[in-house]
Design a protein around this motif. Structure first.
Motif, PDB file in Angstrom:
ATOM      1  N   LYS A 107       0.814  -1.221   0.000  1.00 13.62           N
ATOM      2  CA  LYS A 107       0.000   0.000   0.000  1.00 13.62           C
ATOM      3  C   LYS A 107       0.847   1.270   0.000  1.00 13.62           C
ATOM      4  O   LYS A 107       0.321   2.362   0.257  1.00 13.62           O
ATOM      5  CB  LYS A 107      -0.912  -0.003   1.234  1.00 13.62           C
ATOM      6  CG  LYS A 107      -1.966  -1.094   1.174  1.00 13.62           C
ATOM      7  CD  LYS A 107      -2.791  -1.158   2.441  1.00 13.62           C
ATOM      8  CE  LYS A 107      -3.945  -2.137   2.260  1.00 13.62           C
ATOM      9  NZ  LYS A 107      -4.484  -2.591   3.555  1.00 13.62           N
ATOM     10  N   ASN A 108       2.142   1.103  -0.256  1.00 12.54           N
ATOM     11  CA  ASN A 108       3.064   2.247  -0.317  1.00 12.54           C
ATOM     12  C   ASN A 108       3.065   3.102   0.955  1.00 12.54           C
ATOM     13  O   ASN A 108       3.170   4.320   0.908  1.00 12.54           O
ATOM     14  CB  ASN A 108       2.759   3.131  -1.533  1.00 12.54           C
ATOM     15  CG  ASN A 108       2.998   2.379  -2.825  1.00 12.54           C
ATOM     16  OD1 ASN A 108       4.002   1.679  -2.953  1.00 12.54           O
ATOM     17  ND2 ASN A 108       2.064   2.482  -3.750  1.00 12.54           N
ATOM     18  N   TYR A 109       2.931   2.432   2.085  1.00 10.42           N
ATOM     19  CA  TYR A 109       2.990   3.120   3.378  1.00 10.42           C
ATOM     20  C   TYR A 109       4.383   3.712   3.593  1.00 10.42           C
ATOM     21  O   TYR A 109       4.519   4.801   4.150  1.00 10.42           O
ATOM     22  CB  TYR A 109       2.658   2.116   4.472  1.00 10.42           C
ATOM     23  CG  TYR A 109       2.817   2.614   5.893  1.00 10.42           C
ATOM     24  CD1 TYR A 109       1.752   3.200   6.568  1.00 10.42           C
ATOM     25  CD2 TYR A 109       4.036   2.487   6.564  1.00 10.42           C
ATOM     26  CE1 TYR A 109       1.894   3.648   7.871  1.00 10.42           C
ATOM     27  CE2 TYR A 109       4.184   2.936   7.863  1.00 10.42           C
ATOM     28  CZ  TYR A 109       3.119   3.519   8.511  1.00 10.42           C
ATOM     29  OH  TYR A 109       3.254   3.960   9.797  1.00 10.42           O
ATOM     30  N   PHE A 110       5.412   2.974   3.161  1.00  7.90           N
ATOM     31  CA  PHE A 110       6.786   3.438   3.383  1.00  7.90           C
ATOM     32  C   PHE A 110       7.245   4.264   2.189  1.00  7.90           C
ATOM     33  O   PHE A 110       7.085   3.839   1.048  1.00  7.90           O
ATOM     34  CB  PHE A 110       7.727   2.236   3.555  1.00  7.90           C
ATOM     35  CG  PHE A 110       7.374   1.351   4.722  1.00  7.90           C
ATOM     36  CD1 PHE A 110       7.775   1.678   6.004  1.00  7.90           C
ATOM     37  CD2 PHE A 110       6.630   0.193   4.534  1.00  7.90           C
ATOM     38  CE1 PHE A 110       7.457   0.863   7.092  1.00  7.90           C
ATOM     39  CE2 PHE A 110       6.302  -0.629   5.611  1.00  7.90           C
ATOM     40  CZ  PHE A 110       6.715  -0.293   6.886  1.00  7.90           C
ATOM     41  N   PRO A 111       7.832   5.441   2.418  1.00  2.00           N
ATOM     42  CA  PRO A 111       8.324   6.256   1.304  1.00  2.00           C
ATOM     43  C   PRO A 111       9.422   5.510   0.529  1.00  2.00           C
ATOM     44  O   PRO A 111      10.141   4.687   1.120  1.00  2.00           O
ATOM     45  CB  PRO A 111       8.913   7.490   1.986  1.00  2.00           C
ATOM     46  CG  PRO A 111       8.476   7.455   3.403  1.00  2.00           C
ATOM     47  CD  PRO A 111       8.088   6.050   3.729  1.00  2.00           C
ATOM     48  N   GLY A 112       9.549   5.801  -0.761  1.00  2.00           N
ATOM     49  CA  GLY A 112      10.594   5.180  -1.570  1.00  2.00           C
ATOM     50  C   GLY A 112      11.964   5.406  -0.949  1.00  2.00           C
ATOM     51  O   GLY A 112      12.213   6.446  -0.346  1.00  2.00           O
ATOM     52  N   GLY A 113      12.822   4.402  -1.070  1.00  3.22           N
ATOM     53  CA  GLY A 113      14.166   4.531  -0.520  1.00  3.22           C
ATOM     54  C   GLY A 113      14.248   4.235   0.961  1.00  3.22           C
ATOM     55  O   GLY A 113      15.296   4.418   1.581  1.00  3.22           O
ATOM     56  N   SER A 114      13.147   3.750   1.547  1.00  3.76           N
ATOM     57  CA  SER A 114      13.185   3.413   2.974  1.00  3.76           C
ATOM     58  C   SER A 114      14.117   2.230   3.210  1.00  3.76           C
ATOM     59  O   SER A 114      14.281   1.361   2.349  1.00  3.76           O
ATOM     60  CB  SER A 114      11.784   3.027   3.470  1.00  3.76           C
ATOM     61  OG  SER A 114      10.917   4.133   3.394  1.00  3.76           O
ATOM     62  N   LYS A 115      14.717   2.223   4.378  1.00  3.31           N
ATOM     63  CA  LYS A 115      15.523   1.070   4.803  1.00  3.31           C
ATOM     64  C   LYS A 115      14.871   0.550   6.084  1.00  3.31           C
ATOM     65  O   LYS A 115      14.898   1.224   7.113  1.00  3.31           O
ATOM     66  CB  LYS A 115      16.973   1.497   5.030  1.00  3.31           C
ATOM     67  CG  LYS A 115      17.893   0.339   5.377  1.00  3.31           C
ATOM     68  CD  LYS A 115      19.350   0.775   5.535  1.00  3.31           C
ATOM     69  CE  LYS A 115      20.186  -0.393   6.063  1.00  3.31           C
ATOM     70  NZ  LYS A 115      21.542   0.001   6.425  1.00  3.31           N
ATOM     71  N   ILE A 116      14.247  -0.614   5.950  1.00  8.54           N
ATOM     72  CA  ILE A 116      13.341  -1.090   7.006  1.00  8.54           C
ATOM     73  C   ILE A 116      13.954  -2.260   7.767  1.00  8.54           C
ATOM     74  O   ILE A 116      14.434  -3.219   7.145  1.00  8.54           O
ATOM     75  CB  ILE A 116      11.999  -1.537   6.370  1.00  8.54           C
ATOM     76  CG1 ILE A 116      11.375  -0.357   5.604  1.00  8.54           C
ATOM     77  CG2 ILE A 116      11.045  -2.088   7.423  1.00  8.54           C
ATOM     78  CD1 ILE A 116      10.283  -0.771   4.639  1.00  8.54           C
ATOM     79  N   LEU A 117      13.915  -2.187   9.086  1.00  8.36           N
ATOM     80  CA  LEU A 117      14.312  -3.332   9.901  1.00  8.36           C
ATOM     81  C   LEU A 117      13.064  -3.934  10.533  1.00  8.36           C
ATOM     82  O   LEU A 117      12.290  -3.236  11.202  1.00  8.36           O
ATOM     83  CB  LEU A 117      15.279  -2.929  11.027  1.00  8.36           C
ATOM     84  CG  LEU A 117      15.781  -4.148  11.819  1.00  8.36           C
ATOM     85  CD1 LEU A 117      16.865  -4.895  11.038  1.00  8.36           C
ATOM     86  CD2 LEU A 117      16.319  -3.762  13.200  1.00  8.36           C
ATOM     87  N   VAL A 118      12.857  -5.223  10.307  1.00  6.72           N
ATOM     88  CA  VAL A 118      11.746  -5.924  10.951  1.00  6.72           C
ATOM     89  C   VAL A 118      12.352  -6.805  12.044  1.00  6.72           C
ATOM     90  O   VAL A 118      13.271  -7.585  11.778  1.00  6.72           O
ATOM     91  CB  VAL A 118      10.964  -6.795   9.941  1.00  6.72           C
ATOM     92  CG1 VAL A 118       9.719  -7.371  10.598  1.00  6.72           C
ATOM     93  CG2 VAL A 118      10.593  -5.986   8.700  1.00  6.72           C
TER      94      VAL A 118
END
Ligand SMILES: *Cc1c(COP(=O)(O)O)cnc(C)c1O
Length: 294
Positions: free
Chosen positions: A264-275
């Motif tokens: 749903k494109n919640y995260f802006p482009g270029g995000s670096k996500i840690l789960v």
């Protein structure tokens, strides 16, 4: 045999391909440190254990349900630390103990079963000469959050988003306390409409305005430990493609949520996500064998 903690086993797995490289996504594999003192639980317990030892307590008393990762982790961590443990269990004594409670007993924990109403009101019988440190359900409290913050010693500090599952909010609070204002923490609540969470997290973080963290309540699947075939099918598919097992109470819902939010494109482009994979895999023994492929 007492369980050791294999902190060296923690890895950071890149799974950006699973999301078609929309963002950089890494998973912090806390599930690998121990099958019993699972995931985030040792981190949340470490300073309570230190406190119990400093205060020369016999051990720790804490609370949980029949399948509680926290009860089992407390039993094992206390045994390893040379402390005793007492698990106050919600609901009357069952005829058949869950495998979680059987394992906790094997680590020498003392189980006390109390009714749901007594549990809710925290009515427990404590003798005057009681010498146990009482720890909230799930390790909730400042010491729990302080310990959870040390989870971030095991990963880079330059992620734009840190995502984790939320029960009591203790782990999320610890994470928030370590972030820069430009970084975001996203918590996926696994309890149905638990809107008190925002307040409890604010108490543990001292942040007066919600700016760099958010709790999302849309992925609880009807409530704590509730699931359906869609969730289990997702968990199997996620495992097939990433080799990462998850549990149906916490991390399965977390990975599903992150997948959906990315779609749903919640995260802006270029995000670096840690789960943050907070463990909990032992809880899968409560669902029918063969349902999950791992
Ligand atoms: C206990 C637990 C959580 C929740 O942590 P809180 O600090 O209570 O929010 C998340 N994931 C797993 C696997 C857990 O066992």
């Amino acid at each position: 045999m007492l369980p050791g903690l294999a902190l060296d086993n923690i890895t950071i797995d890149e799974i950006s391909a699973y999301f078609n490289y929309k963002s950089e996504v890494h998973v912090l594999r806390l599930d690998k440190i121990s099958p019993v003192i699972s995931g985030n639980k040792w981190f949340k317990l470490r300073y309570y254990i230190e406190e119990a030892k400093t205060l020369h307590k016999h051990g720790i008393r804490t609370f949980g349900g029949a399948w509680s990762n926290h009860i089992l982790a407390t039993a094992a961590a206390c045994a390893s630390a040379g402390l005793q443990s007492i698990g106050i269990i919600r609901g009357g004594q069952p005829t058949q103990l869950s495998s979680t409670l059987k394992q906790a007993l094997a680590y020498g924990t003392r189980l006390e079963f109390i009714s749901r109403s007594d549990y809710r009101d925290k009515r427990i019988a404590v003798k005057a000469d009681d010498n146990f440190l009482t720890v909230n359900e799930g390790g909730y409290g400042p010491n729990g959050a302080k310990g959870a913050a040390t989870i971030l010693d095991y990963c880079d500090t330059d992620y734009t988003h840190y995502c984790c599952a939320v029960g009591t909010g203790t782990m999320l609070s610890g994470i928030i306390n370590r972030l820069q204002p430009s970084q975001q923490a996203i918590g996926i609540s696994v309890l149905k409409n638990n809107f008190a969470l925002e307040d409890t997290v604010q108490q543990l973080t001292g942040s007066s305005i919600i700016n760099n963290w958010q709790i999302i309540h849309d992925y609880a699947w009807g409530g704590y430990a509730k699931y359906d075939p869609t969730l289990l099918a997702f968990m199997n598919d996620f495992y097939r493609q990433t080799n990462i097992p998850s549990d149906f109470v916490y991390t399965g819902k977390l990975f599903y949520a992150v997948t959906d939010l990315l779609k749903k494109n919640y995260f802006p482009g270029g995000s670096k996500i840690l789960v943050i994979h907070s463990g909990g895999l032992q809880g899968n023994t409560s669902i029918p064998a063969g349902t999950l492929m791992f």
